[in-house]
Design a protein around this motif. Structure first.
Motif, short mmCIF file in Angstrom:
data_model
loop_
_atom_site.label_atom_id
_atom_site.label_comp_id
_atom_site.label_asym_id
_atom_site.label_seq_id
_atom_site.Cartn_x
_atom_site.Cartn_y
_atom_site.Cartn_z
N GLN A 114 -6.73 18.51 -0.91
CA GLN A 114 -6.57 17.09 -0.60
C GLN A 114 -5.20 16.81 0.02
OE1 GLN A 114 -6.83 14.37 -3.89
NE2 GLN A 114 -7.24 12.64 -2.56
N GLU A 115 -5.21 15.96 1.06
CA GLU A 115 -3.97 15.51 1.70
C GLU A 115 -3.89 14.00 1.60
OE1 GLU A 115 -3.09 16.88 5.61
OE2 GLU A 115 -3.13 18.99 5.05
N VAL A 116 -3.00 13.41 2.37
CA VAL A 116 -2.80 11.96 2.35
C VAL A 116 -3.66 11.34 3.45
CG1 VAL A 116 -1.13 10.09 2.52
CG2 VAL A 116 -0.45 12.27 1.49
N SER A 117 -4.60 10.50 3.05
CA SER A 117 -5.47 9.85 4.02
C SER A 117 -4.82 8.59 4.58
CB SER A 117 -6.81 9.50 3.38
OG SER A 117 -6.65 8.45 2.45
N ASN A 118 -5.30 8.16 5.74
CA ASN A 118 -4.81 6.92 6.33
C ASN A 118 -5.04 5.74 5.38
OD1 ASN A 118 -3.95 8.03 8.79
ND2 ASN A 118 -6.01 7.92 9.63
N GLU A 119 -6.22 5.70 4.78
CA GLU A 119 -6.57 4.60 3.88
C GLU A 119 -5.64 4.53 2.67
OE1 GLU A 119 -10.30 3.09 1.11
OE2 GLU A 119 -10.65 4.64 2.60
N ASN A 120 -5.37 5.68 2.05
CA ASN A 120 -4.48 5.70 0.88
C ASN A 120 -3.05 5.28 1.25
OD1 ASN A 120 -6.37 6.39 -1.06
ND2 ASN A 120 -6.04 8.57 -0.82
N GLU A 145 0.35 17.23 -7.11
CA GLU A 145 1.45 16.48 -7.71
C GLU A 145 2.69 16.48 -6.80
OE1 GLU A 145 1.38 14.57 -10.51
OE2 GLU A 145 -0.75 15.06 -10.64
N ALA A 146 2.97 17.61 -6.18
CA ALA A 146 4.11 17.67 -5.24
C ALA A 146 3.83 16.80 -4.01
CB ALA A 146 4.38 19.11 -4.82
N SER A 147 2.59 16.77 -3.55
CA SER A 147 2.21 15.92 -2.41
C SER A 147 2.37 14.44 -2.75
CB SER A 147 0.76 16.20 -1.99
OG SER A 147 0.59 17.53 -1.59
N ARG A 156 2.77 15.49 9.32
CA ARG A 156 2.29 16.67 8.61
C ARG A 156 2.49 16.50 7.11
NH1 ARG A 156 6.52 20.45 7.19
NH2 ARG A 156 8.45 19.65 8.04
N VAL A 157 1.61 17.17 6.39
CA VAL A 157 1.73 17.34 4.94
C VAL A 157 1.72 18.85 4.76
CG1 VAL A 157 0.73 16.90 2.68
CG2 VAL A 157 0.55 15.16 4.47
N GLY A 158 2.91 19.43 4.67
CA GLY A 158 3.04 20.88 4.57
C GLY A 158 2.86 21.35 3.15
N GLN A 159 1.68 21.90 2.87
CA GLN A 159 1.35 22.35 1.53
C GLN A 159 1.25 23.87 1.50
OE1 GLN A 159 -2.35 20.17 1.36
NE2 GLN A 159 -1.49 18.65 -0.04
N PRO A 160 1.82 24.51 0.47
CA PRO A 160 1.68 25.96 0.34
C PRO A 160 0.27 26.33 -0.11
CG PRO A 160 2.81 25.10 -1.57
CD PRO A 160 2.60 23.94 -0.62
N VAL A 161 -0.09 27.57 0.07
CA VAL A 161 -1.41 28.04 -0.36
C VAL A 161 -1.37 28.55 -1.79
CG1 VAL A 161 -3.26 29.69 0.13
CG2 VAL A 161 -2.04 28.60 2.01
N ALA A 162 -0.27 29.20 -2.17
CA ALA A 162 -0.18 29.78 -3.51
C ALA A 162 1.28 29.91 -3.90
CB ALA A 162 -0.85 31.14 -3.55
N VAL A 177 6.12 20.85 -1.29
CA VAL A 177 5.35 20.14 -0.26
C VAL A 177 6.31 19.29 0.54
CG1 VAL A 177 3.56 18.40 0.16
CG2 VAL A 177 3.22 20.13 -1.62
N ASN A 178 6.18 19.36 1.86
CA ASN A 178 6.98 18.55 2.78
C ASN A 178 6.06 17.54 3.44
OD1 ASN A 178 9.45 20.13 2.49
ND2 ASN A 178 8.30 21.71 3.57
N VAL A 179 6.45 16.27 3.40
CA VAL A 179 5.67 15.21 4.04
C VAL A 179 6.53 14.59 5.13
CG1 VAL A 179 4.58 12.94 3.71
CG2 VAL A 179 4.30 14.72 1.98
N GLU A 180 6.00 14.57 6.35
CA GLU A 180 6.69 13.93 7.46
C GLU A 180 5.85 12.77 7.98
OE1 GLU A 180 8.67 14.81 11.86
OE2 GLU A 180 7.64 16.43 10.81
#
Length: 172
Positions: free
Chosen positions: A59-65, A150-152, A98-104, A110-113
C-alpha cells in the motif's frame, strides 16, 4: 486429530508472524498541526500522482487519502477560511512524486516526496518539493509489512505538516 492440531498450530504461527495489518488511511496520515496564521481565503486542494499500491502490492499513499488528510488538517487548524471544491481564491496542488519503500529488512526507511504548489488566480505564487523520511525498526514493529506501512504513514504526516508550516509563513 493430529492434522487439526497442525492446522491450528500453523494458523497461530502465521498470525504471530503477520500480526495485524496496518493500513494507510486519511485519518492516520493527518498530522497534528496548529497555526497562528489565519488566511482570509477559501482554498481548493487537488492531488495527483498517488497510488493505492505499488507493483509489489504494498500500500502507498493514494490521491484520495492525501486530499482528505490535507483538507481536514487545514480545516482543523483554520489556516484558511474554508476548504472548497471549486470557486476558491487559492488552489493548493500536491503531486506525490514518490513513496520510496524498501522491500525487506529489519530497519525500514520510507522516503516520501510531494511537490507542493500554491496558486492564486492560476498563477503559481509558491512551490516547493518536500522530502520527508521515517524509519521503523523490528523492535518497534515486528511485522515487516507493517513496518513499511507505519514508516509510510509517519513520513507522509511529516510531509503534510512541513508543507503547511511553510505555507503558514507566507504573506498572501
Amino acid at each position: 486429530m493430529k492434522n487439526l492440531f497442525k492446522l491450528v498450530f500453523l494458523f497461530f504461527v502465521l498470525f504471530f508472524i503477520t500480526g495485524c495489518t496496518s493500513k494507510i488511511t486519511s485519518e492516520n496520515i493527518e498530522p497534528i498541526f496548529t497555526s497562528d496564521k489565519k488566511f482570509p481565503y477559501s482554498i481548493e486542494v487537488k492531488t495527483f500522482g498517488g497510488k493505492d499500491k505499488n507493483i509489489l502490492g504494498i500500500q502507498e499513499v493514494s490521491n484520495e487519502n492525501l486530499l482528505k488528510a490535507v483538507s481536514s488538517t487545514i480545516k482543523k487548524s483554520q489556516l484558511f477560511q474554508n476548504v472548497v471544491t471549486n470557486d476558491s481564491n487559492i488552489t493548493l496542488e500536491l503531486f506525490i512524486v514518490r513513496v520510496g519503500q524498501p522491500v525487506a529488512g529489519g530497519t525500514m526507511t520510507v522516503n516520501v516526496e510531494i511537490a507542493w504548489a500554491l496558486k492564486k488566480e492560476e498563477k503559481i505564487i509558491w512551490k516547493k518539493s518536500i522530502i520527508t523520511s521515517s524509519t521503523k525498526t523490528i523492535s518497534e514493529v515486528a511485522n515487516a509489512y507493517n513496518r513499511i506501512i507505519e514508516a509510510s504513514i509517519f513520513a507522509t504526516q511529516l510531509n503534510i505538516k512541513q508543507g503547511l508550516l511553510e505555507i503558514s509563513k507566507l504573506e498572501l
